[in-house]
Design an enzyme around this catalytic site. Structure first.
Site, PDB file in Angstrom:
ATOM      1  NE  ARG A  64      70.148  72.907 -74.240  1.00  0.00           N
ATOM      2  CZ  ARG A  64      70.522  73.692 -74.343  1.00  0.00           C
ATOM      3  NH1 ARG A  64      72.192  73.825 -73.603  1.00  0.00           N
ATOM      4  NH2 ARG A  64      70.949  74.538 -75.447  1.00  0.00           N
ATOM      5  CE1 TYR A 118      58.842  49.081 -68.654  1.00  0.00           C
ATOM      6  CE2 TYR A 118      60.727  50.687 -69.433  1.00  0.00           C
ATOM      7  CZ  TYR A 118      58.954  50.835 -68.822  1.00  0.00           C
ATOM      8  OH  TYR A 118      58.458  51.589 -69.828  1.00  0.00           O
ATOM      9  CG  ASP A 190      63.828  50.815 -62.613  1.00  0.00           C
ATOM     10  OD1 ASP A 190      62.973  51.842 -61.837  1.00  0.00           O
ATOM     11  OD2 ASP A 190      63.274  50.773 -63.912  1.00  0.00           O
ATOM     12  CE  LYS A 215      54.855  53.644 -65.644  1.00  0.00           C
ATOM     13  NZ  LYS A 215      56.570  52.430 -65.251  1.00  0.00           N
TER      14      LYS A 215
HETATM   15  C1  LIG Z   1      57.302  52.422 -67.071  1.00  0.00           C
HETATM   16  C2  LIG Z   1      58.953  52.445 -66.528  1.00  0.00           C
HETATM   17  C3  LIG Z   1      59.975  52.854 -66.598  1.00  0.00           C
HETATM   18  C4  LIG Z   1      60.288  53.366 -67.589  1.00  0.00           C
HETATM   19  O1  LIG Z   1      59.479  54.380 -67.621  1.00  0.00           O
HETATM   20  P1  LIG Z   1      58.589  55.619 -68.797  1.00  0.00           P
HETATM   21  O2  LIG Z   1      58.287  57.450 -68.373  1.00  0.00           O
HETATM   22  O3  LIG Z   1      57.012  55.278 -69.241  1.00  0.00           O
HETATM   23  O4  LIG Z   1      60.068  56.224 -69.487  1.00  0.00           O
HETATM   24  C5  LIG Z   1      61.015  52.182 -66.069  1.00  0.00           C
HETATM   25  N1  LIG Z   1      61.235  51.577 -65.455  1.00  0.00           N
HETATM   26  C6  LIG Z   1      59.862  50.579 -64.792  1.00  0.00           C
HETATM   27  C7  LIG Z   1      60.343  49.779 -63.993  1.00  0.00           C
HETATM   28  C8  LIG Z   1      59.019  50.952 -65.248  1.00  0.00           C
HETATM   29  O5  LIG Z   1      57.772  50.599 -64.317  1.00  0.00           O
END
Ligand SMILES: *Cc1c(COP(=O)(O)O)cnc(C)c1O
Length: 404
Positions: A64, A118, A190, A215
């Site tokens: 972990r 988001y 973010d 992403k």
């Molecule tokens: C896709 C995305 C997320 C979440 O990511 P996941 O890996 O799909 O949970 C968070 N913030 C933004 C801006 C995103 O485009």
């Protein structure tokens, strides 16, 4: 820096090649092996008793707390984020967002979230956090006075996203972070769109920077992961809470993310260039009311983007001039080179319909610069295809949009 000492500070591309490579963790190989480990064996009971005492990457304890594959990725991300003392990995971007918030917030606290965030971040605020006694308030990140006035003595944290999801407004992140600090709140960015290569969040005054590694860092549409980087104090808290929540990523995914990271700068540069070519072309089309691409001169948010960002990516949106949702959907269905699907940051181009009015409570949609009938949008994620082909595909699909 984890590579051999060099006298001058290295350029970003050079840093990306060496980031996270530590001989003391992984030996002489270029890529850290995939360490599949729940149990780490100890020499004897004395070593076992020592094990839990030091909770840091590089110290084996139990699965972990990770193993060299995860540590190498976290170390590489820390190296790329100026001002970061450490990085915590999460099994998805959403897990990173909730993991950060469950570290910072207590019942009775107030969280401010940018209104164009988001959508799952918004749902976390209105769902999970509400259930845990935290109050979420949405604010217009383009209205600094309204934002400053939204703070109260219970405001503990601010979640910022720039550019905004779907509608791509570019907030003045340094100002939002500075005001949060003045008010005694912790700012969280973010930074999935820009990555540290496009916006050095901690350096610009933000307290915690998170990303969906799903992403751009993964970059190949084959893994889910998130990260959060911060200075020493907040990093220690994030790390402790992530362990309490049982957040751990698989070593296979960490190895994939590390592989993606090595070409991140090349992919982002190419995507940015191709996205600009596509955005420029779209802005000349009579069917298009507005292109929402911060990298495009003249587009909304371009001036702040140019002032604050050092790079872009392939993700942007545009709004049709009039028409209806059915025509917009015909256009998307007619595209041959764009997949229809969520996520972005992979090597392949994607398109989805957007209706931002469904995901906001403070900011108007369409924005005041557009007519009320200019409201049906498309979000494009430009991948690594030749933009000449992408433009030709968009052009033939516009024919479907114009059809009755
Ligand atoms: C896709 C995305 C997320 C979440 O990511 P996941 O890996 O799909 O949970 C968070 N913030 C933004 C801006 C995103 O485009």
């Amino acid at each position: 820096m984890s590579t051999k000492n060099a006298s001058a500070p290295l350029q970003e591309a050079t840093v990306i090649v060496g980031a996270g490579r530590r001989a003391e963790w992984t030996g002489p190989v270029v890529n850290p092996p995939v360490w599949r480990a729940s149990t780490h064996l100890y020499e004897n009971t004395a070593a076992l008793a020592q094990g839990p005492r030091v909770n840091e990457d590089g110290r084996f304890f139990y699965g972990r707390r990770g193993a060299p594959t995860q540590w190498a990725l976290a170390d590489a991300l820390t190296t790329l984020e100026p001002g970061a003392a450490g990085t915590v990995l999460y099994p998805s971007g959403v897990a990173a967002i909730t993991g950060v918030m469950l570290t910072l917030l207590r019942p009775g606290d107030v969280l401010l979230i940018t209104d164009n965030a988001y959508d799952p971040s918004r749902s976390m605020g209105t769902g999970l956090l509400t259930d845990f006694g935290v109050e979420t308030r949405f604010f217009d990140p383009l209205d600094l006075d309204g934002y400053a006035a939204a703070f109260c003595e219970r405001t503990r944290a601010v979640l910022i996203e720039a550019p905004g999801s779907l509608s791509m407004e570019v907030a003045d992140v340094p100002a939002l972070a500075r005001i949060a600090r003045e008010k005694g709140a912790i700012s969280v960015l973010d930074n999935t769109w820009a990555s540290p290569l496009g916006f050095a969040g901690l350096q610009r005054g933000v307290d915690i920077v998170l990303m969906a590694l799903t992403k751009h860092v993964g970059g190949h549409s084959d893994l889910m992961m998130g990260s959060a980087s911060a200075g020493p104090e907040l990093h220690a808290k994030l790390r402790e809470r992530a362990q309490q929540l049982g957040n751990i990523v698989s070593p296979d995914d960490a190895a994939l993310a590390l592989r993606g990271l090595r070409t991140l700068h090349l992919r982002l540069a190419q995507e940015t260039q191709s996205a600009l070519a596509v955005a420029r072309w779209l802005s000349t089309r009579p069917e298009v009311a507005q292109v929402l691409c911060p990298m495009l001169p003249g587009a909304p948010g371009h001036d702040i983007w140019k002032r604050d960002f050092t790079g872009g990516c392939g993700l942007f949106s545009f709004v049709f001039r009039g028409g209806d949702a059915a025509a917009r959907n015909r256009f998307i269905d007619a595209l041959k080179l764009f997949g229809i699907g969520y996520s972005w940051g992979g090597f392949e181009s994607l398109a989805i319909p957007i209706e931002p009015s469904r995901h906001r409570s403070v900011m108007p949609w369409p924005p005041s610069a557009l007519r009320p009938e200019d409201r049906h949008g498309v979000r494009l994620a430009i991948g690594l295809e030749d933009p000449v082909d992408l433009i030709a595909d968009l052009e033939q699909a516009l024919g479907e949009w114009r059809r009755e």
